[in-house]
Design a protein around this motif. Structure first.
Motif, PDB file in Angstrom:
ATOM      1  N   ALA A 238     -59.230  22.496  21.239  1.00  0.00           N
ATOM      2  CA  ALA A 238     -58.624  21.491  20.367  1.00  0.00           C
ATOM      3  C   ALA A 238     -59.697  20.740  19.596  1.00  0.00           C
ATOM      4  O   ALA A 238     -59.572  20.507  18.393  1.00  0.00           O
ATOM      5  CB  ALA A 238     -57.780  20.517  21.193  1.00  0.00           C
ATOM      6  N   ARG A 239     -60.778  20.376  20.265  1.00  0.00           N
ATOM      7  CA  ARG A 239     -61.883  19.678  19.593  1.00  0.00           C
ATOM      8  C   ARG A 239     -62.514  20.548  18.513  1.00  0.00           C
ATOM      9  O   ARG A 239     -62.852  20.062  17.437  1.00  0.00           O
ATOM     10  CB  ARG A 239     -62.940  19.262  20.607  1.00  0.00           C
TER      11      ARG A 239
ATOM     12  N   THR B 106     -58.030  16.307  10.657  1.00  0.00           N
ATOM     13  CA  THR B 106     -57.032  15.641  11.492  1.00  0.00           C
ATOM     14  C   THR B 106     -55.591  15.832  11.021  1.00  0.00           C
ATOM     15  O   THR B 106     -54.694  15.154  11.511  1.00  0.00           O
ATOM     16  CB  THR B 106     -57.342  14.130  11.572  1.00  0.00           C
ATOM     17  N   ASP B 107     -55.347  16.754  10.124  1.00  0.00           N
ATOM     18  CA  ASP B 107     -53.986  17.029   9.669  1.00  0.00           C
ATOM     19  C   ASP B 107     -53.197  17.656  10.817  1.00  0.00           C
ATOM     20  O   ASP B 107     -53.464  18.782  11.231  1.00  0.00           O
ATOM     21  CB  ASP B 107     -54.012  17.967   8.462  1.00  0.00           C
TER      22      ASP B 107
ATOM     23  N   LEU C 111     -51.596  22.014  14.562  1.00  0.00           N
ATOM     24  CA  LEU C 111     -50.591  22.700  15.387  1.00  0.00           C
ATOM     25  C   LEU C 111     -50.447  24.167  15.000  1.00  0.00           C
ATOM     26  O   LEU C 111     -50.376  25.038  15.863  1.00  0.00           O
ATOM     27  CB  LEU C 111     -49.237  22.005  15.254  1.00  0.00           C
ATOM     28  N   ARG C 112     -50.402  24.417  13.704  1.00  0.00           N
ATOM     29  CA  ARG C 112     -50.275  25.796  13.223  1.00  0.00           C
ATOM     30  C   ARG C 112     -51.436  26.649  13.733  1.00  0.00           C
ATOM     31  O   ARG C 112     -51.235  27.734  14.276  1.00  0.00           O
ATOM     32  CB  ARG C 112     -50.214  25.798  11.700  1.00  0.00           C
ATOM     33  N   GLU C 113     -52.643  26.168  13.559  1.00  0.00           N
ATOM     34  CA  GLU C 113     -53.819  26.923  13.985  1.00  0.00           C
ATOM     35  C   GLU C 113     -53.913  27.038  15.504  1.00  0.00           C
ATOM     36  O   GLU C 113     -54.320  28.066  16.027  1.00  0.00           O
ATOM     37  CB  GLU C 113     -55.094  26.295  13.421  1.00  0.00           C
TER      38      GLU C 113
ATOM     39  N   ALA D  68     -51.634  32.450  20.471  1.00  0.00           N
ATOM     40  CA  ALA D  68     -51.007  33.772  20.382  1.00  0.00           C
ATOM     41  C   ALA D  68     -52.034  34.895  20.432  1.00  0.00           C
ATOM     42  O   ALA D  68     -51.725  35.994  20.906  1.00  0.00           O
ATOM     43  CB  ALA D  68     -50.178  33.879  19.108  1.00  0.00           C
ATOM     44  N   ARG D  69     -53.238  34.621  19.955  1.00  0.00           N
ATOM     45  CA  ARG D  69     -54.285  35.630  19.957  1.00  0.00           C
ATOM     46  C   ARG D  69     -54.841  35.895  21.338  1.00  0.00           C
ATOM     47  O   ARG D  69     -55.398  36.948  21.599  1.00  0.00           O
ATOM     48  CB  ARG D  69     -55.444  35.199  19.049  1.00  0.00           C
ATOM     49  N   HIS D  70     -54.681  34.935  22.256  1.00  0.00           N
ATOM     50  CA  HIS D  70     -55.276  35.095  23.588  1.00  0.00           C
ATOM     51  C   HIS D  70     -54.254  35.400  24.589  1.00  0.00           C
ATOM     52  O   HIS D  70     -53.421  35.490  25.025  1.00  0.00           O
ATOM     53  CB  HIS D  70     -56.030  33.834  23.991  1.00  0.00           C
TER      54      HIS D  70
END
Length: 59
Positions: free
Chosen positions: A34-35, A43-44, A49-51, A57-59
């Motif tokens: 997250a950091r 900070t958007d 959240l999207r990223e 999902a990739r992991h």
């Protein structure tokens, strides 16, 4: 560094810490991830959240 600048820096770090913890909990990712997202995206909240969901999902 003046006391005022130091205080502002501490407040900024505390705010980023809260944001990272919230993102980690909401997206079920590690706080360190997250950091890293906050450092690269900003900070958007919607973009974070999207990223974070994409990362999860990739992991």
């Amino acid at each position: 560094m003046s006391d005022h600048a130091s205080e502002n820096g501490n407040l900024h770090e505390a705010a980023l810490d809260i944001l990272a913890k919230r993102l980690a909990k909401k997206a079920d990712i590690a706080e360190e991830q997250a950091r890293q997202l906050i450092d690269s995206i900003g900070t958007d909240w919607n973009a974070l959240l999207r990223e974070a969901h994409f990362l999860k999902a990739r992991h």
